[in-house]
Design a protein around this motif. Structure first.
Motif, short mmCIF file in Angstrom:
data_model
loop_
_atom_site.label_atom_id
_atom_site.label_comp_id
_atom_site.label_asym_id
_atom_site.label_seq_id
_atom_site.Cartn_x
_atom_site.Cartn_y
_atom_site.Cartn_z
N GLY A 1 0.97 -0.75 -0.11
CA GLY A 1 0.12 0.30 -0.20
C GLY A 1 0.79 1.49 -0.12
N ILE A 2 1.90 1.42 0.13
CA ILE A 2 3.19 2.49 0.05
C ILE A 2 3.55 2.23 -1.28
CG2 ILE A 2 4.96 3.55 1.54
CD1 ILE A 2 4.04 2.63 3.97
N TYR A 3 3.71 3.38 -2.59
CA TYR A 3 4.13 3.02 -3.83
C TYR A 3 3.73 1.64 -4.18
CZ TYR A 3 6.21 7.42 -1.20
OH TYR A 3 6.11 8.96 -0.68
N GLY A 4 3.34 0.87 -3.84
CA GLY A 4 3.28 -0.31 -4.14
C GLY A 4 1.63 -1.24 -5.10
N MET A 5 1.45 -1.91 -5.34
CA MET A 5 0.52 -2.54 -6.24
C MET A 5 -1.18 -2.78 -6.10
SD MET A 5 1.80 -3.23 -9.27
CE MET A 5 3.11 -1.89 -9.01
N ALA A 6 -0.44 -2.11 -4.07
CA ALA A 6 -2.33 -2.07 -4.04
C ALA A 6 -3.14 -1.28 -4.15
CB ALA A 6 -2.50 -2.05 -1.95
N GLY A 7 -2.97 0.15 -4.79
CA GLY A 7 -3.66 0.76 -4.92
C GLY A 7 -3.89 0.40 -7.08
N LEU A 8 -2.93 0.27 -7.48
CA LEU A 8 -3.27 0.41 -8.67
C LEU A 8 -4.61 -1.28 -8.73
CD1 LEU A 8 -2.87 1.52 -11.51
CD2 LEU A 8 -1.00 -0.25 -11.93
N GLY B 1 -7.77 0.35 2.39
CA GLY B 1 -7.99 0.01 1.20
C GLY B 1 -5.99 0.55 0.39
N ALA B 2 -7.02 1.21 0.01
CA ALA B 2 -4.85 1.84 0.27
C ALA B 2 -4.64 3.14 -0.11
CB ALA B 2 -4.49 1.48 -1.30
N PRO B 3 -4.71 3.46 1.19
CA PRO B 3 -5.19 5.66 0.86
C PRO B 3 -3.57 5.65 1.57
CG PRO B 3 -5.04 4.44 3.28
CD PRO B 3 -5.87 3.10 2.80
N LEU B 4 -2.24 5.57 1.21
CA LEU B 4 -1.03 5.93 1.86
C LEU B 4 -0.16 5.57 -0.17
CD1 LEU B 4 -0.43 4.12 5.50
CD2 LEU B 4 -1.29 6.43 4.73
N MET B 5 -0.95 5.42 -0.82
CA MET B 5 -0.38 4.97 -2.22
C MET B 5 0.70 6.58 -2.23
SD MET B 5 -0.05 2.40 -3.04
CE MET B 5 0.11 2.93 -4.74
N HIS B 6 0.69 7.05 -1.88
CA HIS B 6 1.09 8.95 -2.26
C HIS B 6 1.66 9.17 -1.03
CE1 HIS B 6 2.90 11.59 -5.30
NE2 HIS B 6 2.48 11.24 -6.49
N ASP B 7 2.73 10.25 -1.75
CA ASP B 7 3.34 10.77 -0.03
C ASP B 7 2.41 10.86 1.26
OD1 ASP B 7 5.06 10.99 -1.73
OD2 ASP B 7 5.00 12.51 -2.18
N PHE B 8 2.42 11.09 2.31
CA PHE B 8 2.13 11.06 3.43
C PHE B 8 3.05 11.44 4.91
CE2 PHE B 8 3.32 7.01 6.12
CZ PHE B 8 3.99 6.64 5.50
N CYS B 9 2.48 11.13 6.10
CA CYS B 9 3.02 11.69 7.25
C CYS B 9 2.16 11.46 8.80
CB CYS B 9 3.13 13.11 7.20
SG CYS B 9 1.73 13.90 7.26
N HIS B 10 3.20 11.16 9.67
CA HIS B 10 2.69 10.35 10.87
C HIS B 10 2.91 11.74 11.66
CE1 HIS B 10 3.81 6.25 10.86
NE2 HIS B 10 3.05 6.44 9.81
N ILE B 11 1.60 12.24 12.01
CA ILE B 11 1.80 12.89 12.92
C ILE B 11 1.35 12.49 14.99
CG2 ILE B 11 0.76 15.49 13.82
CD1 ILE B 11 1.03 16.11 11.05
N SER B 12 2.01 12.80 15.50
CA SER B 12 1.13 12.23 17.41
C SER B 12 0.54 13.61 17.10
CB SER B 12 2.14 11.83 18.28
OG SER B 12 1.90 11.92 18.74
N LEU B 13 -0.46 13.41 17.96
CA LEU B 13 -1.96 14.88 18.38
C LEU B 13 -1.44 14.61 19.88
CD1 LEU B 13 -4.66 14.77 16.20
CD2 LEU B 13 -2.73 15.92 16.03
N SER B 14 -0.26 13.77 20.14
CA SER B 14 -0.52 14.02 22.01
C SER B 14 1.23 15.56 22.37
CB SER B 14 1.00 12.47 22.33
OG SER B 14 1.28 12.77 23.60
N ASP B 15 0.39 15.67 23.44
CA ASP B 15 1.54 17.03 23.69
C ASP B 15 2.04 16.75 25.11
OD1 ASP B 15 -1.42 17.33 25.38
OD2 ASP B 15 -0.83 19.33 24.80
N LEU B 16 2.09 15.66 25.14
CA LEU B 16 2.76 15.37 26.66
C LEU B 16 3.89 15.60 26.79
CD1 LEU B 16 1.21 11.85 27.42
CD2 LEU B 16 0.86 13.72 28.92
N LEU B 17 4.70 15.33 25.36
CA LEU B 17 6.37 15.43 25.35
C LEU B 17 7.02 16.45 24.46
CD1 LEU B 17 7.18 11.53 25.25
CD2 LEU B 17 7.51 13.68 27.10
#
Lengths: 241, 241
Positions: free
Chosen positions: A82-89, B120-136
């Protein structure tokens, strides 16, 4: 059934149990030849349909046709499907064309995670993935993301960092990051992460040797807190020791 | 030896072979009690040292002490140990304090990848991780990253999206994204991804029900191309079908 399988970086150790089982339960394995070769110990004497690079639509069509005929098919991607792989296509084709195929996406370990574990712990704070391939994405969009990531102090994982056709992309990306980043920012480079020929280097933005990088390489640029110590690249999470 | 092990989402299916072997080869398992419980089929009758939430430094110190005494120890994190997990703190302690311990980080499948495969395949293009915890992390830093990610059209995976102590963080994040995103942008919500009690919902920014979300939930907001079809969330990679 069509399994869309992420095999992880390539070594059997970093596969999941579910991915291995999907390949074992399939009648036919479809994939880019480098990946079917990496999985040959599991594939055994099953039917294998190998395709070359840049034949993604052809590869997916073949897999869907075989699954529609009633075969159990595994189409394999390295890393996570699912990351630049075949799942999307595959899912684009299934949602937009008339295929009567049940699809199951089986996730795998993507290169950034495998490379991160080899370098130390560079991904301990917010990070992003950016592919530097402009085959399918306008270069202006890539540039905008690189600048935004540097300005907002994300750790950045560069996928497809450099190929024969785009030797200058990573260097250009580093230039775009320069106004927002210290030249001493750590950079981790891992070639063939998780495979037998794995190699790694830890350097800085200013001292980067772009010749080390090819398409099998993952490059991680740290954030403003990332440091290098004892040959490890560590991004602190924020604990007070 | 101290293994810092990412066990994946929690089910045995999404573990890697290497992670399972590290637990099997260890004398002592150290971890947050939810995770040691998830692994009980593999841990068997080994010594287990369970600690509560927010006891990270105590947990790491215990693991390092036992490893320094010569035991084989596995300290376990859910997902990947190097993504908001224990690898960072262990390596910070090893690089900044005097520990005579060999450490091996064993990567695991992080929640975004597991959740992505469910949606499904939501991460097929550039993505980021953001933690919404403001403990640290200061909340201003988090806000800056949310805005940058939306403006540059990243797919965004929100970790630690909502807890009793920070009920409004995800809603606030969506408000910050609003100037750059269509209200119809798809949102995928997966609770307990990869575990037996897994649940998922696919909705939009405008129709989001924040009450569905807790700390065991991963929320993925699509980019400008992401669509919903047949109950699947798909971000196109850019192929022309």
């Amino acid at each position: 059934m069509l399994y869309v399988v992420g095999i992880g970086p390539g070594g059997l150790d970093m596969m999941t149990f579910e991915a291995r089982r999907a390949i074992e339960e399939s009648d036919v394995i479809v994939g880019y030849k480098t990946y079917t070769h990496l999985m040959k110990a599991i594939i055994g004497d099953k039917t294998v349909i190998k395709t070359g690079m840049c034949k993604e639509i052809e590869r997916c069509t073949t897999a869907l046709e075989l699954a529609q005929e009633g075969k159990n098919v595994a189409i394999i991607s390295s890393g996570d499907a699912g990351i630049y792989g075949m799942a999307g296509l595959i899912l684009e084709m299934v949602t937009q064309q008339k295929w009567d195929v049940e699809v199951k996406v089986i996730p795998g370990m993507t290169a950034s995670i495998a490379a991160g574990s080899v370098l130390g712990a560079p991904l301990m704070h917010d990070f992003c993935h950016i592919s530097l391939s402009d085959l399918l994405t306008p270069w202006e969009v890539i540039e905008k993301r690189v600048k935004a990531a540097a300005e907002a102090d994300f750790v950045v994982c560069f996928y497809n960092p450099r190929s024969r056709g785009r030797k200058g992309h990573l260097k250009r990306a580093f230039e775009l990051m320069a106004p927002f980043t210290d030249p001493k920012t750590p950079v981790g480079i891992v070639k063939e992460a998780g495979r037998r020929k794995q190699e790694k280097w830890i350097t800085t933005l200013a001292e980067m040797d772009f010749e080390l990088v090819d398409m099998r390489t993952l490059v991680i640029v740290g954030n403003r807190s990332t440091y290098i110590e004892n040959g490890l690249m560590v991004t602190p999470r924020g604990y007070q020791l």
